[in-house]
Design an enzyme around this catalytic site. Structure first.
Site, PDB file in Angstrom:
ATOM      1  N   ALA A   2       0.826  -1.205   0.000  1.00  0.00           N
ATOM      2  CA  ALA A   2       0.000   0.000   0.000  1.00  0.00           C
ATOM      3  C   ALA A   2       0.863   1.260   0.000  1.00  0.00           C
ATOM      4  O   ALA A   2       1.910   1.296  -0.634  1.00  0.00           O
ATOM      5  CB  ALA A   2      -0.977  -0.044   1.169  1.00  0.00           C
ATOM      6  N   SER A   3       0.479   2.248   0.776  1.00  0.00           N
ATOM      7  CA  SER A   3       1.149   3.556   0.681  1.00  0.00           C
ATOM      8  C   SER A   3       2.621   3.511   1.057  1.00  0.00           C
ATOM      9  O   SER A   3       3.378   4.417   0.710  1.00  0.00           O
ATOM     10  CB  SER A   3       0.423   4.563   1.572  1.00  0.00           C
ATOM     11  OG  SER A   3      -0.908   4.699   1.130  1.00  0.00           O
ATOM     12  N   VAL A   4       3.026   2.476   1.802  1.00  0.00           N
ATOM     13  CA  VAL A   4       4.443   2.350   2.131  1.00  0.00           C
ATOM     14  C   VAL A   4       5.256   2.266   0.833  1.00  0.00           C
ATOM     15  O   VAL A   4       6.394   2.720   0.758  1.00  0.00           O
ATOM     16  CB  VAL A   4       4.683   1.106   3.024  1.00  0.00           C
ATOM     17  CG1 VAL A   4       6.153   0.913   3.301  1.00  0.00           C
ATOM     18  CG2 VAL A   4       3.906   1.230   4.319  1.00  0.00           C
ATOM     19  N   LYS A  12       4.890   3.923  -1.683  1.00  0.00           N
ATOM     20  CA  LYS A  12       5.100   5.272  -2.264  1.00  0.00           C
ATOM     21  C   LYS A  12       6.552   5.708  -2.093  1.00  0.00           C
ATOM     22  O   LYS A  12       7.057   6.514  -2.873  1.00  0.00           O
ATOM     23  CB  LYS A  12       4.145   6.274  -1.626  1.00  0.00           C
ATOM     24  CG  LYS A  12       2.699   6.076  -2.100  1.00  0.00           C
ATOM     25  CD  LYS A  12       1.720   6.927  -1.305  1.00  0.00           C
ATOM     26  CE  LYS A  12       0.272   6.629  -1.737  1.00  0.00           C
ATOM     27  NZ  LYS A  12      -0.698   7.169  -0.766  1.00  0.00           N
TER      28      LYS A  12
END
Lengths: 611, 374
Positions: free
Chosen positions: A322-324, A326
């Site tokens: 997920a956003s990790v 990014k």
């Protein structure tokens, strides 16, 4: 006296009878001599062996398995005596009486005991037969006081594995199991034989060769009653060597406490070395259950129980990062020079691609954001745009450089590589070309992208340690019985990330912002005394009909198993990191709420303890 | 009556054989009791030496009178021994399930031992009593068979199967020295075979067990078969040269049962191997052959038959015991003559051998008196 004398015919008969008698005597002695010759010369060697077998008894001298300690020398796995009850069948006066009394004392069915003794009596009456292993202290006390009324009974002590803190570090330490035929034949266990307990999981298995002692042997001369007359020869046992782990017991304990009642994983690492400080996976199990060889039923129960407690989620749990993720996309874009910190994107809360709409988690959008803001507030749309510009293959090549999609080589458990998709992978695997929309999902670490918590911890460590990817380590050193270090495990840098330092510096700054700036998603990890940096993530379990919305506390309405997984990956202190963590709480909801505070607690405790 | 001629005719060979066997026996007993030295083993050895001393005294005593005077004593001795056998059944000391011992206050003895001698003497008298050569028919044999059956049955009642069988074997051996009409021979043979099932029914359970185990040694390797299995291991493991004196592991570690009594030979064989066992067997063989020679040289039939009875007693005891410890015969519990521990049997044996010596010494007397050339 005349009547006693021989008449000639009688004398003749008598003489002939004497000749026959002599012949019979010769024949009889010949038979005896032949039998002697058969017994002593022909079958002699066999009987000699049998007499040696009678006389000699080979006995193992049990050895001690090396102990396992944490990085501070705190014992995690040691040995304790197990008191085992044996019966020597030939010494039993009254089988039924013994079975009755013994059964009452140790809570066993007399019928079972009788059967064991009788079966053993037929097999080898002088050999002790095991009745019950590892009796309790209370049972031992009762047995010792009744010893005289229980002829034939033997109590023997034998060292067995003991995990001092039960389930603490269970996934790291692993457990023991009886060596099986396949393992014996494999030749990988030269020092073990049937009946031995060997490491089956965790470091018990990885370092089996070091930990296992080499049992000694004694050749004893025994008499017919099985009493030892003297020791003929003796090979002393060799204790196993001790293993010091990189684990910090207190941090491990805290990690497990934090995860209790939850499903998830925490891994903490020393960013500058790759040494693992804590590795917790929940639910867990008590390895003491396996020490005596686990009953099949219990095993099934553990394996099948809710949440797969034997699975080490830190290295075999594959989750969408997920956003990790990014962090990876941002570093890739900066390194490629596609953007700089001033480049801005408008986030209206939605991104359109053809007929599809991709939403930002924030329903009404973040407005105009640059890279820094996009990381701090975890703007999805910014990364949709970035991902589209780079393409999935570029993202994948950077992700791989940062250790995703490959095994970390930590050396325990059933490690999984995760998954970093490429266009080629999709075509080969699914037979259909990569879709543009899939790049959108991939650029926020969803879709096909999968990573393990250990990979994420290693990645965040590399970002903050100057760009070096270390192989995660659990073994600190090995120590022999005299306390001398016999083997050290220096850190193993695997490779440099090969990303421009300016790019890393920018991302680091942003990750500090995630925790420390207003509207940063990781603010719940904020500490007063140390600068924490990190990134939250919220992994979708299923594609929901409704929008994901930070402001909406709607997760409580969703059935537990469909709630999002909460991520946090971070370090502290950011300027000279001593600890990196990756946390995932399954179905915990949003990373900012469910994972970030846990990281804060870990950092706080760890840094405080170091002062 | 003990004149110089008798001393000149003294049978040194017989005495030498006895002394050698006695010496080996004591040395072997020392080894067999070695492991129990502290728990009565030494006392056993000491007692056996006393018995040997007493035995040799009896041996010499038995040479001092003319054996012919025994002919007159035959029936009285026989009757006394039967009475003692009856007495032992009534007032005998019960040890491990059987009444074999009669207590005389200061010592205990086995009447069956006396019966063994009396039986031999009475049969020798009966068989020597015939004037002329005649084939034996059934009616002629009724008396000797009855004489044999009375003590045999009484001994079997004790129960002591081994000694009862010995009495029968010895008596039959003696009777077979006569010429028996072939019809009678066949009839008796058939009767014997026919009585086997009856005998089987009369056996105690443990005796049946021993016989069954003999036929199938694996039936119960720890019960009845254990003794014989360990005995064979002891003997066999001696191999050619043995394990050395006092080095027998089967003996020292108690795997061998009854090692100073019935299984004394196994102890010897384990420690001295085939070589030693062969020599020991040779000594027994010589003793028996020598005994048969004495029987041949005796110039009266009573002396000959008495010698035959004594030799038969020696022969059967040796064969049954050795056959038993080597696994050729079922375990019946007969000690090895002159070799196993046991006073009563030793004294009887020495008495019988003394009689044999007595006959041997007097082998020339009738020749001279009667002037019959050889």
């Amino acid at each position: 006296m005349r009547n006693s004398e021989f008449d000639p015919i009688s004398e003749e008969i008598f003489k002939s009878r004497l000749r026959r008698a002599r012949a019979i005597v010769v024949l009889a002695f010949a038979v005896l001599i032949i039998q002697l010759w058969l017994l002593q010369i022909v079958m002699g060697p066999g009987f000699r062996r049998q007499s040696e077998n009678n006389r000699m008894q080979l006995r193992d001298i049990p050895t001690f398995r090396g102990v396992i300690k944490d990085r501070n020398g705190e014992m995690l796995a040691g040995n304790r005596p197990s008191f085992d009850i044996y019966v020597v069948p030939s010494e039993v006066d009254d089988n039924l009486m013994l079975a009755d009394r013994l059964g009452e004392l140790i809570g066993m069915s007399p019928a079972v005991i009788t059967e064991k003794i009788e079966a053993a009596y037929r097999r080898s009456p002088f050999k002790p037969v095991s009745i019950k292993k590892d009796i309790s202290r209370d049972e031992l006390a009762v047995i010792e006081t009744h010893r005289f009324s229980l002829p034939g009974l033997k109590v023997e002590a034998r060292p067995i594995r003991h995990y001092l803190f039960g389930s603490l570090g269970a996934h790291i330490i692993g457990y023991l199991g009886e060596i099986n035929d396949k393992e014996i034949k494999s030749g990988q266990y030269p020092h073990n034989k049937a009946g031995d307990m060997i490491g089956k999981a965790g470091v018990e298995s990885t370092w089996q060769e070091v930990l296992t002692g080499i049992s000694g042997a004694e050749s004893l001369e025994v008499d017919a009653a099985g009493r030892t007359i003297r020791v003929l020869s003796r090979r002393p046992p060799l204790s196993g060597e001790n293993l010091w782990l990189t684990i910090d017991r207190d941090l491990q304990s805290l990690s497990e406490e934090i995860l209790s009642e939850k499903k998830g994983a925490i891994v903490a690492m020393e960013p500058s070395t790759g040494r693992i400080l804590a590795m917790a996976s929940s639910p867990s199990f008590d390895p003491n259950l396996f020490v005596e060889g686990i009953a099949h039923g219990t095993w099934e129960q553990i394996v099948r129980s809710e949440g797969f407690p034997l699975q080490n989620r830190v290295l075999s749990g594959q989750y969408p990062p997920a956003s990790v993720f990014k962090i990876v996309v941002a570093l890739a874009a900066l390194d490629k020079g596609l953007i700089d910190q001033k480049d801005e994107v408008l986030c209206p809360g939605i991104y359109r691609l053809g007929d599809y709409q991709f939403r930002c988690w924030k329903k009404h959008g973040h407005g105009v954001v640059n890279l820094h803001r996009a990381l701090v507030e975890s703007c999805d749309v910014y990364f949709y745009v970035l991902g589209r510009r780079m393409g999935v293959d570029t993202i994948a090549s950077y992700a791989r450089r940062m250790g995703l999609g490959e095994l970390t080589g930590v050396g325990i458990g059933n490690e999984k590589p995760g998954l970093i998709p490429t266009t080629g992978w999709k075509l080969k695997r699914m037979g259909v070309p990569w879709q543009a929309g899939e790049t959108i999902s991939a650029s926020i670490g969803q879709g096909y992208v999968l990573a393990t918590p250990l990979q994420v911890a290693r990645l965040i460590s590399a970002v903050f340690n100057g760009g070096i990817l270390y192989r995660p380590q659990l073994a600190l050193f090995i120590e022999n019985g005299r306390g001398e270090k016999t083997r050290l495990f220096p850190p193993e840098p695997e490779r440099e990330l090969g990303i421009k330092p300016e790019a890393i510096a920018l991302v680091k700054k942003s990750l500090i912002g995630v925790v420390n700036e207003p509207r940063g998603t990781g603010s719940k990890a904020l500490l007063k005394d140390a600068l924490v940096a990190g990134k939250t993530g919220t992994a979708q379990v299923v594609r929901l009909e409704k929008d994901r919305d930070e402001e909406r506390d709607g997760q409580e309405d969703i059935p537990l198993e469909f709630r999002d997984h909460a991520w946090f990956a971070g370090v502290a202190p950011a300027e000279d990191p001593k600890i990196a963590v990756a946390i995932i709480v399954e179905n915990g909801g949003h990373g900012s709420k469910a994972a970030a505070p846990l990281a804060g607690a870990l950092f706080k405790s760890f840094l405080k303890a170091r002062e | 009556m003990f004149d110089r001629r008798l001393l000149q005719n003294f049978d040194w060979i017989l005495l030498l054989l006895l002394v050698i066997l006695a010496a080996i026996s004591v040395a072997n007993l020392y080894s067999a009791t070695y492991p129990t030295r502290s728990t009565g083993g030494a006392a056993i050895l000491q007692r056996q030496i006393y018995w040997f001393v007493l035995g040799f005294a009896v041996f010499l005593l038995m040479t001092t009178f003319n054996y012919k005077s025994l002919e007159r004593l035959a029936y009285p001795a026989y009757i006394v021994s039967i009475l003692l056998l009856l007495a032992v059944l009534i007032v005998g000391k019960l040890t491990s399930g059987s009444r074999r011992w009669l207590s005389l206050g200061f010592m205990a003895f086995q009447p069956s031992e006396l019966a063994k001698i009396a039986m031999v003497i009475v049969l020798a008298k009966f068989l020597a009593a015939r004037d002329e050569f005649m084939e034996y028919h059934m009616r002629d044999l009724l008396k000797p068979i009855s004489l044999m059956m009375i003590p045999a049955v009484l001994i079997l009642k004790e129960p002591d199967l081994g000694t009862a069988l010995l009495v029968v074997f010895v008596s039959v051996s003696m009777i077979l020295f006569e010429k028996i009409h072939w019809k009678t021979f066949v009839a008796l043979g058939v009767t014997c075979l026919g009585s086997l099932p009856v005998l089987w029914l009369g056996l105690k359970d443990y005796q049946k067990d021993r016989l069954l185990t003999f036929l199938d040694p694996d039936r119960d390797p720890l019960g009845a078969g254990y003794h014989i299995k360990q005995s064979k291991i002891a003997i066999g493991s001696g191999q050619l040269w043995g394990k050395g004196y006092l080095e027998g592991t089967q003996t020292k570690l108690h795997f061998l049962p009854e090692q100073h009594t019935d299984f004394a030979f196994s102890v010897f064989s384990e420690e001295w191997g085939f070589a030693g066992s062969f020599l020991l067997l040779a000594l027994y063989f010589l003793l028996i052959i020598w005994g048969l020679d004495i029987a041949r040289n005796s110039k009266d039939k009573f002396g000959s038959m008495l010698s035959v009875g004594i030799v038969a007693t020696i022969f059967w005891q040796v064969i049954i015991n050795l056959g038993m410890v080597m696994g050729l015969l079922p375990v019946v519990g007969i000690p090895l003559l002159l070799f196993s521990y046991g006073g009563s049997s030793l004294v009887t044996t020495m008495a019988m051998l003394g009689l044999l010596m007595n006959i041997s010494i007097r082998r020339f007397i009738f020749q001279e008196r009667g002037g019959i050339g050889q």
